[in-house]
Write an enzyme that holds these catalytic residues in place. Structure first.
Site, short mmCIF file in Angstrom:
data_model
loop_
_atom_site.label_atom_id
_atom_site.label_comp_id
_atom_site.label_asym_id
_atom_site.label_seq_id
_atom_site.Cartn_x
_atom_site.Cartn_y
_atom_site.Cartn_z
N ASP A 93 75.69 51.04 41.47
CA ASP A 93 74.69 50.44 42.34
C ASP A 93 73.29 50.24 41.76
O ASP A 93 72.81 49.11 41.57
CB ASP A 93 74.59 51.24 43.66
CG ASP A 93 74.50 52.75 43.45
OD1 ASP A 93 74.33 53.20 42.31
OD2 ASP A 93 74.59 53.48 44.47
N GLU B 37 69.50 62.38 39.03
CA GLU B 37 68.98 62.94 40.28
C GLU B 37 67.57 63.52 40.09
O GLU B 37 66.70 63.38 40.96
CB GLU B 37 69.91 64.03 40.81
CG GLU B 37 71.29 63.54 41.22
CD GLU B 37 71.29 62.70 42.50
OE1 GLU B 37 70.22 62.52 43.10
OE2 GLU B 37 72.38 62.22 42.87
N ARG C 32 64.42 61.79 42.20
CA ARG C 32 63.85 62.64 43.24
C ARG C 32 62.55 63.30 42.79
O ARG C 32 61.54 63.23 43.49
CB ARG C 32 64.86 63.73 43.65
CG ARG C 32 66.14 63.17 44.26
CD ARG C 32 67.11 64.30 44.60
NE ARG C 32 68.45 63.78 44.85
CZ ARG C 32 69.15 63.98 45.96
NH1 ARG C 32 68.64 64.67 46.95
NH2 ARG C 32 70.37 63.50 46.09
N GLU D 281 70.95 53.62 52.99
CA GLU D 281 71.06 52.29 52.38
C GLU D 281 70.99 51.14 53.38
O GLU D 281 70.31 50.13 53.13
CB GLU D 281 72.36 52.20 51.56
CG GLU D 281 72.32 52.94 50.25
CD GLU D 281 72.41 54.45 50.41
OE1 GLU D 281 71.96 55.18 49.50
OE2 GLU D 281 72.94 54.90 51.46
#
Length: 570
Positions: A312, A180, A184, A445
């Protein structure tokens, strides 16, 4: 003189006031008056600050309306369509109007964050306060930098930059998610640097990246997924049995390779590329890896195979590192691994009855589960983007699969009462699809895939779908104090969180969906998994690479078609 001193001291003696009660009353009255005066001034100051923020938002909205009005005047005056280039043809008046609506939504979200949660990681709109979901790294602010820049929100960008320069501190005794924090914070700062050329963003990127690097010091080089930013101690989540997570370990390559290019320091690139080399040693024939990887041996542990949560973006980055390297020989193995994985993806594809919605199963051992996360709706965009690297015939097949999956993902939204998608869906014979986990947390998404499909195919149907989704967000998620997710897409019950990725991804992809294709061209930029665009640089000997950002470029006044002379930097 002594008597005078004694007289002065007596006013501080309580007995003095019992002898003279009038003076006592006056003192009490004066004290209360002083407290009320100070309190009133504080309230007035706070009210003044809130009023200034409100007026600033209204002024910015008026500016947007004026720009929109000027555009409509020019269109109504009659432009010679024969002189409009293909790129300009994307910028029809409907797209201009919709783009401005998305920009206004971003302005509303950002102003709410500024007002109630400035410097905090995320805004809770219903309780009007900020929370530090990521250790107090200013996640929403950093995530929003490039969105503000691309939308031409100059004043907001400058205020955010000043906060980064003066207040962003990574020396925190906090157990951070390597994944993360990379997508980010590292991605957000690097993108702001690539867009603006301001070195403060690169300096801050190096600071946080250096704090993350010890996470890769495992026996295999597969990173641990948690690290203390102050002390550098790294470990994995307890619930993974000590294993590293596939997506968390394979979704730092874009950012760290880019950082090595920008700094001419190979240490970042070497760490993340070793991960891919390690996974390549035992890469399965179908290219599908389980979501758990042993950081000691570097081998896969028995677990779920999925293109949803925890799997993913590993597959996404195989393709995008190849694109980031300008598709040269040195990054060819990324493309080859990705194509192998796409054969595996096709083995997981099934269709519903009676409506033939195409979906991607999850796999446990030899058992297929008819479940698909909304997170897996990045796959249509990935397939569309990757289709251009195939030869004739195979490219059409892959693109067709992308379009079929996008139709399913769009219907994740359309088949609920709120027209917003749930977190995941199950597929049962004769029932097409049913919502599983029913919340919606403003995820991007599906919109991301619509953006790629529109860019690749030019089919405006994807713009229409995106507009419908945007309207559903406006109807169900917008409050006076920001945007919130839904606890239940069936009932419409709201939660109390404006996710940082709503500003970083959802609104950015919607804005670009209605912008000319030359705005953040896919030939010049590659998006990380948090939608932060990074400049494409041809890969070669790292020590010979000399990445330069034009230090003279300025913030764009506004991205429009060339017909207005407003595209680019002025």
């Amino acid at each position: 003189m002594g008597k005078k001193s004694s007289s002065n001291l007596s006013i501080f003696n309580p007995k003095y006031y019992f002898k003279k009660p009038q003076q006592f009353v006056l003192v009490i009255f004066g004290f209360i008056s002083l407290v009320l005066l100070v309190s009133d001034r504080q309230i007035l100051t706070r009210d003044h600050q809130e009023e200034v923020l409100r007026l600033n938002e209204e002024l910015a909205q008026l500016k947007l309306q004026l720009e929109d009005f000027n555009v409509k005047v020019k269109w109504s005056a009659g432009l010679d369509s024969a002189n409009i280039s293909k790129d300009d043809d994307d910028d029809d008046p409907v797209s201009v109007e919709r783009r401005e609506k998305v920009k206004e939504a971003m302005l509303h979200a950002w102003t709410s964050y500024e007002k109630y949660a400035w410097g905090h990681d995320e805004l809770q709109p219903q309780t009007k306060n900020g929370v530090d979901s990521f250790g107090g790294l200013g996640a929403t602010l950093v995530d929003s930098l490039d969105t503000l820049f691309i939308m031409g929100l100059h004043e907001q960008f400058q205020r955010a930059k000043e906060w980064v320069a003066n207040s962003l501190d990574f020396n925190k005794n906090y157990e951070a998610s390597v994944f993360e924090t990379t997508i980010r914070v590292v991605g957000g700062l690097l993108s702001a640097y690539d867009l603006s050329g301001d070195k403060i963003f690169l300096e801050k990127t190096k600071d946080i990246a250096d704090r993350l690097l010890p996470a890769w010091n495992s026996p295999s080089g597969i990173p641990y997924n948690r690290i203390n930013l102050a002390h550098g101690s790294a470990h994995n989540f307890g619930w993974t049995g000590g294993n590293s997570i596939l997506a968390d370990s394979g979704t730092e390559q874009l950012e760290f390779i880019a950082l090595s290019q920008r700094t001419n320091d190979p240490k970042y690139q070497e760490k993340v590329e070793k991960v891919v080399k390690e996974l390549q040693k035992n890469f399965p024939a179908d290219g599908l890896l389980p979501i758990y990887i042993n950081p000691h041996s570097g081998t896969a542990a028995y677990s779920t195979i999925t293109f949803g949560a925890m799997g993913d973006s590993f597959y996404e980055y195989l393709l995008k590192v190849w694109i980031q390297g300008n598709k040269t020989e040195i990054v060819k193995h990324y493309r080859e691994m990705w194509e192998t994985s796409m054969k595996g993806l096709q083995s997981l594809v099934r269709k519903t009855t009676p409506s033939s919605f195409t979906y991607i199963c999850e796999k446990n051992g030899n058992f297929l589960s008819d479940k698909m996360d909304e997170l897996a709706c990045f796959a249509p965009g990935m397939l569309a983007l990757g289709s251009k690297g195939y030869g004739s015939g195979e490219a059409e097949k892959v693109l067709s699969l992308a379009e079929e999956l996008a139709w399913t993902c769009y219907n994740f939204y359309q088949l609920t009462p709120t027209k917003l998608a749930g977190e995941n869906y199950y597929f049962h014979p004769g029932q097409d699809m049913n919502v599983g986990t029913s919340w919606n947390i403003l995820r991007p998404e599906t919109v991301e895939s619509l953006f790629y499909l529109w860019r690749i195919t030019g089919n405006k149907t994807y713009q229409e779908w995106g507009w419908n989704i945007f309207q559903a967000f406006e109807k169900n998620s917008r409050l006076e104090t920001g945007y919130v997710g839904l606890k239940d897409v069936n009932s419409g019950n709201k939660d109390n969180m404006m996710q940082s990725f709503f500003l970083a991804e959802t609104l950015k992809y919607l804005y670009l969906l209605f912008s000319p294709t030359s705005v953040i061209s896919l030939d010049e930029w590659v998006f990380n998994t948090e939608a932060h665009p990074l400049r494409i640089v041809t890969r070669g000997d790292l020590h010979q690479e000399n990445f330069q950002v034009d230090r003279q470029q300025k913030l764009p006044i506004h991205f429009r078609g060339r017909k207005e002379g407003r595209l680019g930097y002025n």
